[in-house]
Design a protein around this motif. Structure first.
Motif, PDB file in Angstrom:
ATOM      1  N   THR A   4      38.463  27.923  45.985  1.00 20.74           N
ATOM      2  CA  THR A   4      39.081  29.219  46.419  1.00 20.74           C
ATOM      3  C   THR A   4      38.396  29.695  47.915  1.00 20.74           C
ATOM      4  N   TYR A   5      38.492  29.598  49.109  1.00 16.07           N
ATOM      5  CA  TYR A   5      38.158  30.232  50.076  1.00 16.07           C
ATOM      6  C   TYR A   5      38.387  31.808  50.286  1.00 16.07           C
ATOM      7  N   ILE A   6      37.938  31.756  50.703  1.00 14.05           N
ATOM      8  CA  ILE A   6      38.288  33.408  50.608  1.00 14.05           C
ATOM      9  C   ILE A   6      37.153  33.777  51.573  1.00 14.05           C
ATOM     10  N   ASN A   7      37.366  34.366  52.739  1.00  8.58           N
ATOM     11  CA  ASN A   7      36.977  35.020  53.940  1.00  8.58           C
ATOM     12  C   ASN A   7      35.367  34.205  54.282  1.00  8.58           C
ATOM     13  N   GLY A   8      35.625  32.806  54.881  1.00 11.69           N
ATOM     14  CA  GLY A   8      34.944  31.918  55.335  1.00 11.69           C
ATOM     15  C   GLY A   8      34.003  31.074  54.323  1.00 11.69           C
ATOM     16  N   ARG A   9      34.153  31.565  53.205  1.00 11.63           N
ATOM     17  CA  ARG A   9      32.882  31.377  51.861  1.00 11.63           C
ATOM     18  C   ARG A   9      34.011  30.059  50.914  1.00 11.63           C
ATOM     19  N   LEU A  10      33.413  29.416  50.015  1.00 11.63           N
ATOM     20  CA  LEU A  10      34.458  28.625  49.257  1.00 11.63           C
ATOM     21  C   LEU A  10      33.841  29.485  48.016  1.00 11.63           C
ATOM     22  N   PHE A  11      34.489  29.394  46.905  1.00 12.78           N
ATOM     23  CA  PHE A  11      34.382  30.281  45.580  1.00 12.78           C
ATOM     24  C   PHE A  11      34.709  29.072  44.064  1.00 12.78           C
ATOM     25  N   GLU A  12      33.695  28.843  43.364  1.00 16.14           N
ATOM     26  CA  GLU A  12      34.779  28.014  41.910  1.00 16.14           C
ATOM     27  C   GLU A  12      35.295  29.698  42.163  1.00 16.14           C
ATOM     28  N   THR A  13      36.735  28.732  41.535  1.00 18.00           N
ATOM     29  CA  THR A  13      37.991  29.574  41.527  1.00 18.00           C
ATOM     30  C   THR A  13      37.933  31.104  40.349  1.00 18.00           C
ATOM     31  N   ASN A  14      37.440  31.047  39.385  1.00 11.23           N
ATOM     32  CA  ASN A  14      36.442  31.767  38.295  1.00 11.23           C
ATOM     33  C   ASN A  14      35.608  33.113  38.760  1.00 11.23           C
ATOM     34  N   ASP A  15      34.855  32.699  39.866  1.00 10.43           N
ATOM     35  CA  ASP A  15      34.757  33.731  40.596  1.00 10.43           C
ATOM     36  C   ASP A  15      35.135  34.412  41.880  1.00 10.43           C
ATOM     37  N   ALA A  16      35.834  34.155  42.265  1.00 10.98           N
ATOM     38  CA  ALA A  16      36.809  34.135  43.393  1.00 10.98           C
ATOM     39  C   ALA A  16      37.892  35.451  42.637  1.00 10.98           C
ATOM     40  N   ALA A  17      36.571  36.337  43.832  1.00  9.95           N
ATOM     41  CA  ALA A  17      37.591  38.410  44.228  1.00  9.95           C
ATOM     42  C   ALA A  17      38.032  38.375  45.432  1.00  9.95           C
ATOM     43  N   VAL A  18      39.136  39.775  45.081  1.00  6.09           N
ATOM     44  CA  VAL A  18      39.457  40.435  45.877  1.00  6.09           C
ATOM     45  C   VAL A  18      39.479  41.687  45.755  1.00  6.09           C
ATOM     46  N   SER A  19      39.612  42.959  46.823  1.00  2.00           N
ATOM     47  CA  SER A  19      38.748  44.437  45.970  1.00  2.00           C
ATOM     48  C   SER A  19      41.087  44.966  46.044  1.00  2.00           C
ATOM     49  N   ALA A  20      40.798  45.609  45.278  1.00  2.00           N
ATOM     50  CA  ALA A  20      41.533  46.156  43.980  1.00  2.00           C
ATOM     51  C   ALA A  20      42.393  47.260  45.251  1.00  2.00           C
ATOM     52  N   HIS A  21      42.076  47.331  46.504  1.00  2.00           N
ATOM     53  CA  HIS A  21      42.391  48.104  47.855  1.00  2.00           C
ATOM     54  C   HIS A  21      42.779  47.089  48.878  1.00  2.00           C
ATOM     55  N   ASP A  22      42.820  45.937  47.919  1.00  2.00           N
ATOM     56  CA  ASP A  22      43.221  45.667  49.834  1.00  2.00           C
ATOM     57  C   ASP A  22      45.203  44.935  49.646  1.00  2.00           C
ATOM     58  N   HIS A  23      45.723  45.549  50.665  1.00  2.00           N
ATOM     59  CA  HIS A  23      46.442  46.312  51.353  1.00  2.00           C
ATOM     60  C   HIS A  23      47.882  45.511  50.633  1.00  2.00           C
ATOM     61  N   GLY A  24      47.387  43.846  50.744  1.00  2.00           N
ATOM     62  CA  GLY A  24      48.385  42.767  50.560  1.00  2.00           C
ATOM     63  C   GLY A  24      48.313  42.942  48.751  1.00  2.00           C
ATOM     64  N   LEU A  25      47.161  43.111  48.432  1.00  2.00           N
ATOM     65  CA  LEU A  25      47.697  43.974  46.460  1.00  2.00           C
ATOM     66  C   LEU A  25      48.832  45.296  46.462  1.00  2.00           C
ATOM     67  N   VAL A  26      48.140  46.201  47.199  1.00  2.00           N
ATOM     68  CA  VAL A  26      48.830  47.754  46.704  1.00  2.00           C
ATOM     69  C   VAL A  26      50.008  47.413  47.401  1.00  2.00           C
ATOM     70  N   THR A  27      50.398  47.013  48.417  1.00  2.00           N
ATOM     71  CA  THR A  27      52.241  46.844  49.255  1.00  2.00           C
ATOM     72  C   THR A  27      52.572  45.767  49.321  1.00  2.00           C
ATOM     73  N   GLY A  28      51.881  44.782  48.922  1.00  2.00           N
ATOM     74  CA  GLY A  28      52.381  43.435  49.476  1.00  2.00           C
ATOM     75  C   GLY A  28      52.865  43.129  51.249  1.00  2.00           C
ATOM     76  N   ASP A  29      51.261  43.983  51.711  1.00  2.00           N
ATOM     77  CA  ASP A  29      51.686  43.189  53.650  1.00  2.00           C
ATOM     78  C   ASP A  29      50.232  42.822  53.965  1.00  2.00           C
ATOM     79  N   GLY A  30      51.369  40.868  53.757  1.00  2.00           N
ATOM     80  CA  GLY A  30      50.110  40.470  54.071  1.00  2.00           C
ATOM     81  C   GLY A  30      51.505  38.803  53.844  1.00  2.00           C
ATOM     82  N   VAL A  31      51.285  37.521  54.743  1.00  2.00           N
ATOM     83  CA  VAL A  31      52.135  36.848  54.891  1.00  2.00           C
ATOM     84  C   VAL A  31      51.897  35.718  54.113  1.00  2.00           C
ATOM     85  N   PHE A  32      52.113  34.240  53.655  1.00  2.00           N
ATOM     86  CA  PHE A  32      52.146  32.908  53.053  1.00  2.00           C
ATOM     87  C   PHE A  32      52.469  31.531  53.485  1.00  2.00           C
TER      88      PHE A  32
END
Length: 277
Positions: A4-32
């Motif tokens: 999984t690619y996250i903000n410029g870095r490639l991670f093994e998916t099991n190690d990929a993580a985003v913040s619990a405060h990400d607004h896409g997670l908190v409110t659905g504030d994003g696109v895809f």
């Protein structure tokens, strides 16, 4: 092992993580965007990135770096050796408060992931949603991560024995599916709802209109089971052209008809001929 690619870095998916405060997670504030992969190559990248940019502008986020996103798409597909599958690009407002307001100084979050797919069925049963699509809503026509409306409606349709749910808009006109556009053959003419109906400007929808000959026209949702309608099919990045066999409990007598078969065949030819139309 998937990556999984996250903000410029490639991670093994099991190690990929985003913040619990990400607004896409908190409110659905994003696109895809979801792209298909054929023979290891993502399809219609240019069109998907253009639509992503429109959705970003529509929800008033900072413009994305489309070159970075394109590089990330190809990097993930190559790293995971995806032959036939899908790529998901998610772009959110980044970290923010635990509410509707945004942190104006936050950097956006970009996530790109891919997975292999099994071929989908060439036919589908659909149910008419008991809830309308709001063609005048602030998110109308945008591909956002605020997807709960689609999730609930599709879950209801699955409980009815269907594969997809179809929405009317507030005017009672045919609109779209939870993850698909819809086409009808009415009085011998291939039509699909206009963008003013509130439907998403699907990439496959646009290709069918531009290359294969379909007319945009708003019709009452009852037209779906009218005697004037000889065929109907769903269209999306992963469905291509998927014939509708039943609407609720009503069978369509010409479910897999000549127009549906032609569109499916010509879409396949278009994909084989040009992977970035």
């Amino acid at each position: 092992m998937s990556h999984t690619y996250i903000n410029g870095r490639l991670f093994e998916t099991n190690d990929a993580a985003v913040s619990a405060h990400d607004h896409g997670l908190v409110t659905g504030d994003g696109v895809f965007e979801t792209l298909a992969v054929y023979d290891g190559t993502p399809f219609a990248v240019r069109r998907h990135l253009q639509r992503l940019a429109r959705s970003v502008a529509g929800i008033r986020l900072a413009p994305p770096d489309l070159d970075e996103i394109e590089r990330a798409i190809f990097e993930v597909v190559a790293k995971d050796e995806i032959s036939f599958g899908k790529v998901r690009v998610t772009y959110t407002a980044g970290n923010g408060p635990l509410g509707s307001d945004r942190d104006k100084d936050a950097s956006p979050l970009l996530v790109v992931a891919a997975s292999p797919l099994a071929p989908l069925s060439r036919t589908a049963r659909v149910s008419i949603a008991p809830w309308p699509r709001n063609e005048r809503g602030v998110l109308s026509g945008l591909k956002t991560t605020s997807y709960a409306e689609n999730v609930v409606a599709l879950d209801w349709a699955l409980s009815q024995g269907s594969n997809e749910v179809i929405f009317a808009n507030t005017k009672g006109d045919l609109c779209e599916g939870s993850g698909s556009n819809i086409f009808l053959v009415v009085d011998g003419q291939l039509i699909t709802p206009t963008l003013e109906s509130g439907c998403l400007a699907g990439v496959t929808r646009d290709l069918i209109i531009e290359y294969l000959g379909a007319k945009e026209m708003d019709v009452p949702i009852s037209t779906l089971v009218s005697s004037r309608t000889s065929e109907a099919f769903l269209a999306s990045t992963l469905r291509d052209a998927q014939s509708i066999t039943h609407v609720d409990e009503t069978p369509l007598h010409n479910a897999i008809g000549p127009v549906s078969l032609r569109i499916a065949k010509e879409l396949k030819e278009l994909i084989m001929d040009n992977l970035n139309p």
